[in-house]
Design a protein around this motif. Sequence first.
Motif, PDB file in Angstrom:
ATOM      1  N   LEU A  68       4.156  -1.025   3.693  1.00 13.82           N
ATOM      2  CA  LEU A  68       3.444   0.060   3.854  1.00 13.82           C
ATOM      3  C   LEU A  68       4.315   1.246   3.333  1.00 13.82           C
ATOM      4  CD1 LEU A  68       0.924   1.736   4.267  1.00 13.82           C
ATOM      5  CD2 LEU A  68       1.636   1.809   6.587  1.00 13.82           C
ATOM      6  N   ILE A  69       4.199   1.895   2.354  1.00 14.20           N
ATOM      7  CA  ILE A  69       5.015   3.101   1.808  1.00 14.20           C
ATOM      8  C   ILE A  69       4.366   4.371   2.058  1.00 14.20           C
ATOM      9  CG2 ILE A  69       6.241   4.187  -0.178  1.00 14.20           C
ATOM     10  CD1 ILE A  69       6.202   1.298  -1.348  1.00 14.20           C
ATOM     11  N   LEU A  70       4.725   5.265   2.935  1.00 18.71           N
ATOM     12  CA  LEU A  70       4.330   6.455   3.224  1.00 18.71           C
ATOM     13  C   LEU A  70       4.938   7.533   2.351  1.00 18.71           C
ATOM     14  CD1 LEU A  70       4.083   6.280   7.074  1.00 18.71           C
ATOM     15  CD2 LEU A  70       2.384   5.749   5.345  1.00 18.71           C
ATOM     16  N   ASP A  71       4.216   8.154   1.530  1.00 20.25           N
ATOM     17  CA  ASP A  71       5.012   9.140   0.456  1.00 20.25           C
ATOM     18  C   ASP A  71       4.716  10.583   1.129  1.00 20.25           C
ATOM     19  OD1 ASP A  71       5.643  10.891  -1.526  1.00 20.25           O
ATOM     20  OD2 ASP A  71       4.152  10.398  -2.900  1.00 20.25           O
ATOM     21  N   PHE A  72       5.898  10.968   1.655  1.00 20.66           N
ATOM     22  CA  PHE A  72       5.954  12.208   2.477  1.00 20.66           C
ATOM     23  C   PHE A  72       6.606  13.484   1.455  1.00 20.66           C
ATOM     24  CE2 PHE A  72       5.769  11.386   7.229  1.00 20.66           C
ATOM     25  CZ  PHE A  72       4.390  10.738   7.288  1.00 20.66           C
ATOM     26  N   ALA A  73       6.556  13.342   0.091  1.00 24.09           N
ATOM     27  CA  ALA A  73       7.148  14.416  -0.750  1.00 24.09           C
ATOM     28  C   ALA A  73       6.449  15.611  -0.513  1.00 24.09           C
ATOM     29  CB  ALA A  73       7.065  13.824  -2.198  1.00 24.09           C
ATOM     30  N   LYS A 132       0.849  -1.175   0.296  1.00 26.40           N
ATOM     31  CA  LYS A 132       0.021  -0.026  -0.109  1.00 26.40           C
ATOM     32  C   LYS A 132       1.065   1.070   0.044  1.00 26.40           C
ATOM     33  CE  LYS A 132      -4.009  -2.100   0.643  1.00 26.40           C
ATOM     34  NZ  LYS A 132      -4.961  -2.053  -0.760  1.00 26.40           N
ATOM     35  N   ILE A 133       0.683   2.328  -0.924  1.00 25.44           N
ATOM     36  CA  ILE A 133       1.386   3.465  -1.016  1.00 25.44           C
ATOM     37  C   ILE A 133       0.524   4.504  -0.668  1.00 25.44           C
ATOM     38  CG2 ILE A 133       2.962   4.964  -2.533  1.00 25.44           C
ATOM     39  CD1 ILE A 133       3.080   2.462  -4.219  1.00 25.44           C
ATOM     40  N   TYR A 165       7.982   1.869   5.102  1.00 26.13           N
ATOM     41  CA  TYR A 165       8.961   2.858   4.489  1.00 26.13           C
ATOM     42  C   TYR A 165       8.291   4.117   4.276  1.00 26.13           C
ATOM     43  CZ  TYR A 165      10.446  -1.965   3.315  1.00 26.13           C
ATOM     44  OH  TYR A 165      11.005  -3.378   3.367  1.00 26.13           O
ATOM     45  N   ILE A 166       9.116   5.206   4.383  1.00 21.52           N
ATOM     46  CA  ILE A 166       9.139   6.567   4.178  1.00 21.52           C
ATOM     47  C   ILE A 166       9.736   7.051   3.083  1.00 21.52           C
ATOM     48  CG2 ILE A 166       8.999   8.887   5.353  1.00 21.52           C
ATOM     49  CD1 ILE A 166       8.525   7.609   8.029  1.00 21.52           C
TER      50      ILE A 166
END
Length: 765
Positions: free
Chosen positions: A642-647, A528-529, A675-676
């Motif tokens: 789980l990938i957290l997109d903090f861009a 999940k992104i 992952y962040i």
Amino acid sequence: MVDRTGNQYLVTRPIYSVNSFNEDYPKVERDHLTLFGQLRRYFSCSRQKAKHITLTLLPVFSWLRAYRIKEWLFSDIVSGLSTGLVAVLQGLAYALLAGVSPGYGLYAAFFPVLMYFVFGTSRHVSAGPFPVLSLMVGSTVTRLVPTGNATTSSLFANESLSLEEQRIIVASSVTVLAGIVQLVMGVLQIGFIVVYLSDALISGFTTAAAILVLVSQLKYVFGLKVKGYSGPIAVIYTLQHIFDQITKTNIPDFLTAIIVMIIVLPVKEINARFKAKLRVPIPIEFIVTIIATGLSYAFDFKKRYNVDVVGNIIKGYHPPTAANTKVLAETVGDGISLAIVGFAVAFSVAKVYSIKHAYAIDGNQELIAFGLANIFSGSFRGFAAGTSLSRSAVQESTGGKTQVASLISASLVMIVILALGFLLQPLQKSVLAAIIIVNLKGMLMHFNEIPVLWRKDKYDCLVWVATFIASVLLDLDIGLAAGVGFELLTVIFRAQFPLCTLEANVGGHDIYRNRKDYREIYELEGVKIFRCPSPIFFANIDFFRSKLRTCVGFNPVRILRKRNKALRKIRKLLKKGELRLTPEGIVNTSYDYQESDDEEIDNNQIEELDLPTYTADLPINIDWNRDLPHNIIVPKIDVHSLILDFAAVSFLDLSAMKGIKAALKEFIRVDVDVYITGIDSHLVDKLEICEFFDSEITTAMFYLTVHDAVLHVQIKRSMISSTKRDPYMQQEKEDNSQPIENGSANDNWILRKREQQSISVGTRF
């Protein structure tokens, strides 16, 4: 179909986590000045610095020395004369809005121009009276010295002053206060405050001011004696009073105003439509004023029809006087409102012309210029100055090149003050009111912005409407504060409830977008992104965690508690001998055990259930996604990464860090690798300073891009699958095991093989 054969984008590089990137490309160590060093540099002196400071504080020297006399002087003279005629009429007219005699409006049209000529940075704006500011001054004057009050105001109880003198003291004193506020803001370099006044807010505010200006001029149009009202719903009281006396309308005043509007409005439309062809706009207001003054004098309208005229205009100038301290104490809020509104409107107009003619303006220097202009004007009994949109448009459209045009227009105003003012004494106030109303057309046309704003941005539309309604009903100063407050609420609302989404790969490349927006998407099974396009702080951290749980489809805390409860039951069954290990798996030897989800547990047991699962003491390995012994049920989860997109996350506060840390641990403890990605390096540094990292959460969880993290997950899952199929590979992994960096048993082993892999953006993965 677009031909993309010539536009190929191909990048091949290693898969980078933040740690591996920093290893390959170490940061440059930079020396930062200490506070003492910054102060020493700031107060240091040199010839170049002295020259820079001089040209900054006195911008007139920067453009005057480059003045092209042959090319610019004639244009500035023509522009200055045209602007001067408008300035004279607007000075007389806007004095009515300020609640003082028309003659004082000429001072407001003269003194500010002199100061702005020296200290201003715009070459095209025309400093002087502005209807919104004049009305705000008039509101203050009416509050402290009510119209029609035959007694002395309480502020001047011990002074033998006429009502007119009291009103001009209030108007000039609040103007000085506004100038002081602007000057202090400019010296402290806080001109950025105008960023809190959006275009929608300023538009709604000025439109509300136009409505109030219109209402305030109705008494002159109808020739009525109307008591001055101030404060909330003053506009309603004023309208009620006007309509109560509507049968007493002075017909000559009313007809004069209507005729002036019928003549002036079409000619101004012609000027606007053919401005490219007209070298100089038709000075219709000036022409109408001269004709109306002549007719009023010739037929003695004042005595014959009892019309209200401009009356005595003082010849010459008053000596400078200090502001009244009692008035200053009573008008602090009014002065601040005047300062902010005046600067916001003036800076907006100046910015338009600076962009059009390609030169720079300095917001802080503009504050200083208008601050000194208002202090100077108030000291000589003028009232608040800003930038008139119509007057600036005349100055620029008639060929004005520099502030020399403003200086010439001020000279024309000076001639009227010193010699020609008496000629305007027979002029009816209804003529000035009609000219004011006609010039409100541009501001009233802002109503057309409402449907446009609604289509483009509903929040901006709500800001416009809220500011307009508050300013009309609550008066301008309270309305401005209410508008700013509502605007900030919309910003908080947007940040507090960001549009968080689940992303998917689009086109099989390194592009990730909202999966609901595209058809050709690629999603890795079990990955999940999650993207949060907003800063994360104390107000939205709970919303962030709630949306995260909703998007992944489960609550990790509930899963963890279920697993710990299941482990507790499994241990009990093993102890009783009711579970037996066979080559086929675990066999339940008793079917009498029934699971109950309703058993009561105390707080200590809840804390135990929230701890990470511990299975080292069990003789079996438990796969939580397979069937457990009979009657033991734990929800299965299909997410392993789980990938957290903090861009798009620009900042984190301490509350956000605590909340994110707790959320990450919740997922890690149910065997979901987190992952962040895309987080800015300064936020990583801040996380380290704030002690965000520990044994469970490490910097190895951070990757440069979403694609880096996705490829890492792909490699990791393929390695795990190969390990399960190949016992030799399992033995190799155990022999080469190292301390875990990011809480996953396979990550170090995979990271050591990172250089064997690469991102190839030009091909599908």
